[in-house]
Write a protein that holds these residues in place. Structure first.
Motif, short mmCIF file in Angstrom:
data_model
loop_
_atom_site.label_atom_id
_atom_site.label_comp_id
_atom_site.label_asym_id
_atom_site.label_seq_id
_atom_site.Cartn_x
_atom_site.Cartn_y
_atom_site.Cartn_z
N CYS A 133 7.24 9.81 6.05
CA CYS A 133 6.97 10.86 7.04
C CYS A 133 7.74 10.61 8.34
N TRP A 141 4.14 6.00 2.51
CA TRP A 141 4.03 7.40 2.91
C TRP A 141 4.27 7.57 4.41
N SER A 142 3.75 6.66 5.22
CA SER A 142 3.96 6.78 6.67
C SER A 142 5.44 6.58 7.02
N SER A 198 0.82 -1.20 0.00
CA SER A 198 0.00 0.00 0.00
C SER A 198 0.86 1.26 0.00
N SER A 258 0.03 3.97 1.40
CA SER A 258 -0.05 4.62 2.72
C SER A 258 1.07 4.12 3.64
#
Length: 89
Positions: free
Chosen positions: A21, A17-18, A12, A14
């Motif tokens: 970050c 991206w996490s 995924s 996400s």
């Protein structure tokens, strides 16, 4: 039959991206913890890596390429001179 090998890129976005970050937060925390002189030294080092080092590597490669080209030219003239000095049989 179920495929046991997932397709590349099926993770995924996400999750990616996490993680990105989290790395950015760790980097910002490291910058906040640095003193001003250390921050200046890191900025100068980064500027060196981004600008001067690639320039030096490129100039080195250019000099090596020119040297290789001049050596290949010399060897062809040496070979021609050796061939012309032989007597035809």
């Amino acid at each position: 039959m179920k495929d046991i090998n997932p397709a590349p890129g099926s993770n995924s976005f996400s999750a990616f991206w996490s993680e990105l970050c989290a790395y950015a937060r760790e980097g910002m925390a490291a910058l906040r913890a640095m003193s001003w002189p250390m921050l200046l030294g890191c900025c100068l080092g980064l500027a060196f890596l981004i600008t001067i080092l690639p320039l030096a590597i490129m100039l080195f490669a250019l000099v090596m390429l020119l040297r290789w080209a001049s050596n290949s030219d010399d060897t062809s003239t040496d070979t021609e001179a050796a061939n012309s000095s032989r007597s035809p049989q």
